[in-house]
Each structure stands twice: as C-alpha cells, then as structure tokens.
Scaffold this motif. Structure first.
Motif, PDB file in Angstrom:
ATOM      1  N   ALA A  68      31.743  48.511  37.044  1.00 55.29           N
ATOM      2  CA  ALA A  68      32.541  47.552  35.808  1.00 55.29           C
ATOM      3  C   ALA A  68      32.001  46.159  36.046  1.00 55.29           C
ATOM      4  O   ALA A  68      32.802  45.153  35.065  1.00 55.29           O
ATOM      5  N   ARG A  69      30.732  45.833  36.229  1.00 54.10           N
ATOM      6  CA  ARG A  69      29.883  45.343  35.576  1.00 54.10           C
ATOM      7  C   ARG A  69      30.453  43.180  35.863  1.00 54.10           C
ATOM      8  O   ARG A  69      31.111  42.589  34.358  1.00 54.10           O
ATOM      9  N   PRO A  70      30.446  43.132  37.124  1.00 53.59           N
ATOM     10  CA  PRO A  70      31.537  41.887  36.909  1.00 53.59           C
ATOM     11  C   PRO A  70      30.391  40.028  36.171  1.00 53.59           C
ATOM     12  O   PRO A  70      29.669  41.105  36.053  1.00 53.59           O
ATOM     13  N   ALA A  71      30.736  39.797  36.179  1.00 51.20           N
ATOM     14  CA  ALA A  71      29.763  37.838  35.542  1.00 51.20           C
ATOM     15  C   ALA A  71      29.096  37.658  36.220  1.00 51.20           C
ATOM     16  O   ALA A  71      29.430  37.398  37.233  1.00 51.20           O
ATOM     17  N   GLN A  72      27.999  37.745  36.125  1.00 48.45           N
ATOM     18  CA  GLN A  72      26.794  37.678  37.238  1.00 48.45           C
ATOM     19  C   GLN A  72      26.844  36.023  37.216  1.00 48.45           C
ATOM     20  O   GLN A  72      26.294  35.622  38.707  1.00 48.45           O
ATOM     21  N   LEU A  73      26.578  35.725  36.581  1.00 48.59           N
ATOM     22  CA  LEU A  73      26.151  33.971  36.625  1.00 48.59           C
ATOM     23  C   LEU A  73      27.563  33.529  37.787  1.00 48.59           C
ATOM     24  O   LEU A  73      27.207  32.555  38.212  1.00 48.59           O
ATOM     25  N   ALA A  74      28.537  33.547  37.235  1.00 49.42           N
ATOM     26  CA  ALA A  74      30.609  33.297  37.870  1.00 49.42           C
ATOM     27  C   ALA A  74      29.680  33.942  39.304  1.00 49.42           C
ATOM     28  O   ALA A  74      30.386  33.213  40.341  1.00 49.42           O
ATOM     29  N   LEU A  75      30.168  35.373  38.900  1.00 49.12           N
ATOM     30  CA  LEU A  75      29.136  35.859  40.498  1.00 49.12           C
ATOM     31  C   LEU A  75      28.365  34.575  41.597  1.00 49.12           C
ATOM     32  O   LEU A  75      28.660  34.379  43.294  1.00 49.12           O
ATOM     33  N   LEU A  76      27.623  34.433  41.304  1.00 51.54           N
ATOM     34  CA  LEU A  76      26.183  33.563  41.704  1.00 51.54           C
ATOM     35  C   LEU A  76      26.662  32.156  42.136  1.00 51.54           C
ATOM     36  O   LEU A  76      26.236  31.240  43.414  1.00 51.54           O
ATOM     37  N   ARG A  77      27.733  32.105  41.224  1.00 55.27           N
ATOM     38  CA  ARG A  77      28.177  30.055  41.545  1.00 55.27           C
ATOM     39  C   ARG A  77      28.995  30.162  42.301  1.00 55.27           C
ATOM     40  O   ARG A  77      28.784  29.547  43.007  1.00 55.27           O
ATOM     41  N   GLY A  78      29.910  31.759  41.900  1.00 56.51           N
ATOM     42  CA  GLY A  78      31.034  31.433  43.898  1.00 56.51           C
ATOM     43  C   GLY A  78      30.896  31.449  45.309  1.00 56.51           C
ATOM     44  O   GLY A  78      31.128  30.973  45.803  1.00 56.51           O
ATOM     45  N   LEU A  79      28.845  32.377  44.726  1.00 51.84           N
ATOM     46  CA  LEU A  79      27.558  32.482  46.268  1.00 51.84           C
ATOM     47  C   LEU A  79      27.797  30.883  46.562  1.00 51.84           C
ATOM     48  O   LEU A  79      27.915  30.302  47.848  1.00 51.84           O
ATOM     49  N   LEU A  80      27.450  30.192  45.479  1.00 49.98           N
ATOM     50  CA  LEU A  80      26.688  28.978  46.181  1.00 49.98           C
ATOM     51  C   LEU A  80      27.437  27.914  46.346  1.00 49.98           C
ATOM     52  O   LEU A  80      27.441  26.815  47.073  1.00 49.98           O
ATOM     53  N   LEU A  81      28.748  27.743  45.201  1.00 49.49           N
ATOM     54  CA  LEU A  81      30.007  27.118  45.359  1.00 49.49           C
ATOM     55  C   LEU A  81      30.915  27.501  45.554  1.00 49.49           C
ATOM     56  O   LEU A  81      31.580  27.608  44.551  1.00 49.49           O
ATOM     57  N   PRO A  82      32.249  27.874  46.474  1.00 50.29           N
ATOM     58  CA  PRO A  82      32.530  28.802  46.618  1.00 50.29           C
ATOM     59  C   PRO A  82      33.648  27.710  46.686  1.00 50.29           C
ATOM     60  O   PRO A  82      33.982  26.869  46.996  1.00 50.29           O
ATOM     61  N   SER A  83      34.749  28.308  45.481  1.00 48.16           N
ATOM     62  CA  SER A  83      36.214  27.925  45.757  1.00 48.16           C
ATOM     63  C   SER A  83      36.762  28.583  45.278  1.00 48.16           C
ATOM     64  O   SER A  83      36.781  29.161  44.895  1.00 48.16           O
ATOM     65  N   CYS A  84      38.558  27.928  45.214  1.00 47.80           N
ATOM     66  CA  CYS A  84      39.339  29.271  45.186  1.00 47.80           C
ATOM     67  C   CYS A  84      40.971  27.622  43.704  1.00 47.80           C
ATOM     68  O   CYS A  84      41.223  27.826  44.823  1.00 47.80           O
ATOM     69  N   PRO A  85      40.489  27.444  42.970  1.00 47.66           N
ATOM     70  CA  PRO A  85      41.404  26.691  42.867  1.00 47.66           C
ATOM     71  C   PRO A  85      42.875  27.826  42.741  1.00 47.66           C
ATOM     72  O   PRO A  85      42.964  28.573  42.322  1.00 47.66           O
ATOM     73  N   GLY A  86      43.776  26.739  43.546  1.00 49.88           N
ATOM     74  CA  GLY A  86      45.324  27.242  42.747  1.00 49.88           C
ATOM     75  C   GLY A  86      46.006  28.626  43.720  1.00 49.88           C
ATOM     76  O   GLY A  86      46.445  29.486  43.743  1.00 49.88           O
ATOM     77  N   CYS A  87      44.504  28.867  45.123  1.00 53.73           N
ATOM     78  CA  CYS A  87      44.979  29.369  45.722  1.00 53.73           C
ATOM     79  C   CYS A  87      46.139  29.092  46.698  1.00 53.73           C
ATOM     80  O   CYS A  87      46.617  28.392  46.980  1.00 53.73           O
ATOM     81  N   GLY A  88      46.927  30.617  46.865  1.00 54.04           N
ATOM     82  CA  GLY A  88      48.012  30.244  47.811  1.00 54.04           C
ATOM     83  C   GLY A  88      47.701  31.287  48.754  1.00 54.04           C
ATOM     84  O   GLY A  88      47.047  31.639  49.019  1.00 54.04           O
ATOM     85  N   ARG A  89      48.652  31.876  49.644  1.00 53.90           N
ATOM     86  CA  ARG A  89      48.934  32.395  50.876  1.00 53.90           C
ATOM     87  C   ARG A  89      48.681  34.012  51.110  1.00 53.90           C
ATOM     88  O   ARG A  89      47.655  34.493  51.970  1.00 53.90           O
ATOM     89  N   PRO A  90      48.786  34.702  49.978  1.00 51.66           N
ATOM     90  CA  PRO A  90      48.002  35.821  50.209  1.00 51.66           C
ATOM     91  C   PRO A  90      46.299  35.629  49.797  1.00 51.66           C
ATOM     92  O   PRO A  90      45.517  36.282  50.148  1.00 51.66           O
ATOM     93  N   GLU A  91      45.537  34.670  48.891  1.00 51.21           N
ATOM     94  CA  GLU A  91      44.396  34.506  48.807  1.00 51.21           C
ATOM     95  C   GLU A  91      43.659  34.565  49.804  1.00 51.21           C
ATOM     96  O   GLU A  91      42.421  34.640  50.429  1.00 51.21           O
TER      97      GLU A  91
END
Length: 393
Positions: A68-91
């Motif tokens: 799948a080759r996910p974006a590595q920089l975005a993955l590391l950023r999410g690990l260090l600074l987790p956030s979920c803008p616009g998340c609802g109940r399913p997320e």
C-alpha cells in the motif's frame, strides 16, 4: 466471539466465498480439537507455536503495508502528534476499539499468570530480579509487535480507503480479476465503510488476488492465536479468582459454544456488515473492561506486604496510574458521545444502570489502589523515621 468472527471471515475469503459465514463459524469448532492436540506437547511448545502465528500476522500485514506504501512522513507525524480533525462517532468507535485491541484485558492476566509456569528459585532475590527483567522484555516485545501489527492495518486502510466511495470500490472490483466481489459494494457516493472483510476484498481488487489471500492468512493466524490466549487467560482467571480447576477440553468447549451460538445467529439472520460491526464493538468492550484488569494488578503489585522489596516504585506507579486515568477518560468520553445515538429512550435507563454499576466497581478498585499506594508511602515513611531515630541515638 472475536476469534470466531475473524476465523470465519478468513475461511470465507480463502474459499472465494464458497464457505458461507455461518459455515466458517461452525468450522471454528475444529479449533478446539486442534488447540487441545497442541496442548499435549506442553506450554512452552505451545508458546513457540503462538509466536509462530504472531510472526505470520506480522509478515502478512507487513506485506500489505509495503504494497500500500502509505505516506511515511504523515504516519510519523500522526504518531508523534495524533489528531483527528472532523472525526465523528464512527472514527471514535475505531479509535477506542484500537485501544482495546492492543491492550487486551485478558492478555494482561495472561502475561501476569505466565510467571507461575517458569521454574525460578524464588528463595534467591537475584534470580527473581533477573526473571523480572526478562518478563519485562517479553511483555514489551509482545505489546510492541501488537502495536506494529495494528499500525500496519490502520495505515493500509487509511492509505487505500480514505474517502473512497462505494461506487469507486465497486468499479475497481468490477474491472479486476475479483469482479465477483463487486456486488458487496452498493453503487452510491457514500464513503465506503471498510471492515476486515471489505478491506481484504479491496486490497485484492487494487493490488491483486495475492494481497487478498495474504490478508486472509493473517486473519486466520489472528483467530488461532486469539483462541489460545483467550483459553489460557480463562484458565488462570478461573483458578485464581474462582478456585475452579476444569480440564482444558471442558473449558474450551464451553467458551467456544457460548461464542458460536450468538455468532451463528448474527451470520445467518443478519449480514456481513453486522458481523464485522460486532467485532468493532467487542474491541470497544475490551477497552471498557481494561480498568478491571489493570487496577487490581496495580494494587497488588504496589503492596509491600505482597511484593516485599519488589513492590512498584513511585515512578512506575505514577506512569501506570497516568495511563490508567487516560484510558478511563477515553472510555468515559466515548460513552458520553455515544449516548445521543441510542435508538430509543428506554435504552438510556439500561445504560444508566450499567454505568452506575461500572462506575461503582471502578471507584472501588481505584479506592483500594489508593489505599495500597498509601500503605507503600506509610512503609517508606516508617523506614525513614526508624533511620532518623537510629541517627539521633
């Protein structure tokens, strides 16, 4: 029930849908005899086989991650600074479910109880310290591997399925060698609700049938490993809390029967989405049950009367207490957010009663834990006063 659901979905994917879900659920009865056959060779060999299954899971889901080759920089950023803008109940449901899937309450009991199976000279403090060090390493490795497996799955799903519509998924599968699976996606512009079944199908449609079968093998390994960990955790809990000693055959047969009956009913009278949704809710339930596993262990391991000089230190208690408070806060937030989505006002009464019992038991465990911490501080204080008295004399 989760091990039954995962194994049934794996059989369905591996057989290209020839084995219906209810048939896959019934096949999991064979797991009982397969497990008992392996159990005859001793706990250590069974642990080695369990490690083999975990390796299969890591390799299969790791393969999907590489493909799948996910974006590595975005993955590391999410690990260090987790956030979920616009998340609802399913997320939120998925996020809380991940907490329960990684830090499973029954595995906490299992890791603690495995200490009993090791041959250690408990009269020698140096041997105990060495064993504690190796148990810490073992538990850290196990949780780290579990974390990376879940990271692989979440990253693959985020990369391949984020904001993809049902119609896009239908078209992708219709134009692939797995075109027979296209019918599971309705032709509309709603965002596809990916679960462990649909996820494997889309991976196969996008990256080839090999990706689907590798995903199914990983699910099958996860189901088998869950069977073993759940069975042994149940054994230790029954022996330790209830003083019951059942044969493994009777225990596995009873627990598997209790799990199969409701799962078969869901598989026969409902659809695959309900079965996968049930799996997500069971993960959330594991997160809600975490305080009943962690707080007693934190309490007992903080009591000098039980642990002597091996009782938890202040730093260990502070870190563990903070993590436990964070998990409790997440669970409370989840319940509050999900209350408005209840289908009928009568459910509020049921939820209120369950919440009162849950909060009451949690408060009792927290209180006993605080007493244990206070006893530890009292012991330290008495030691200090004793030393001061000697100095004064």
């Amino acid at each position: 029930m989760q091990e039954v659901i995962g194994t049934a979905i794996a059989f369905s994917l591996l057989s290209a849908g020839r084995i219906p879900l209810w048939g896959g659920v019934l096949i999991t009865i064979v797991d009982t005899f397969f497990f008992l056959f392996l159990d005859n060779y001793g706990l250590r060999k069974l642990e080695a086989f369990f490690g083999f299954l975990i390796t299969i899971m890591a390799l299969t889901f790791g393969y999907e991650y590489v493909v799948a080759r996910p974006a590595q920089l975005a993955l590391l950023r999410g690990l260090l600074l987790p956030s979920c803008p616009g998340c609802g109940r399913p997320e939120l449901l998925q996020a809380v479910g991940i907490v329960g899937a990684i830090i499973m309450p029954h595995n906490i009991y299992l890791h603690s109880a495995l200490v009993k199976s090791r041959e250690i000279d408990r009269s020698r403090r140096t041997d105990i310290r060495e064993a504690n060090m190796y148990f810490l390493i073992e538990a850290t490795i196990a949780l780290s591997v579990s974390f990376f497996i879940n990271l692989f799955v979440v990253a693959v799903f985020g990369q391949a399925f984020y904001q993809q519509t049902n119609e896009a998924a239908f078209n992708v599968c219709a134009n692939s060698s797995l075109h027979d699976y296209a019918k599971i996606f309705p032709k509309n512009n709603l965002t596809v609700d990916v679960d462990i079944y649909q996820g494997g199908v889309i991976l196969g449609c996008v990256f080839g049938p090999v990706a689907l079968y590798i995903w199914a093998v990983g699910l099958l390994a996860a189901g088998q490993s869950s069977t073993m960990t759940g069975t042994y955790a149940g054994q230790f809990v029954m022996e330790g809390f209830l003083k019951l000693r059942w044969s493994r055959f009777a225990r596995v047969l009873l627990t598997r029967s209790c799990a199969i009956l409701p799962t078969v009913l869901v598989a026969v009278f409902r659809d695959l989405k309900d079965l996968s949704g049930l799996n997500d809710l069971l993960n959330v339930l594991q997160s809600l049950l975490l305080p009943f596993a962690v707080l007693p262990i934190l309490t007992f391991t903080s009591m000098p009367a039980v642990m002597q000089e091996f009782a938890n230190g202040r730093l260990s208690k502070a870190i563990t207490s903070f993590i436990m408070a964070l998990v409790c806060a997440i669970n409370l937030y989840f319940v509050v957010i999900y209350l408005p989505s209840l289908p009928h006002p009568a459910y509020f009464v049921l939820v209120a009663l369950l919440a009162a019992v849950y909060l009451g038991l949690t408060a009792y465990l927290v209180w006993t834990c605080l007493i244990a911490h206070g006893a530890t501080l009292l012991v330290h204080s008495s030691h200090q006063h004793f030393l001061y008295g000697l100095l004064e004399e």
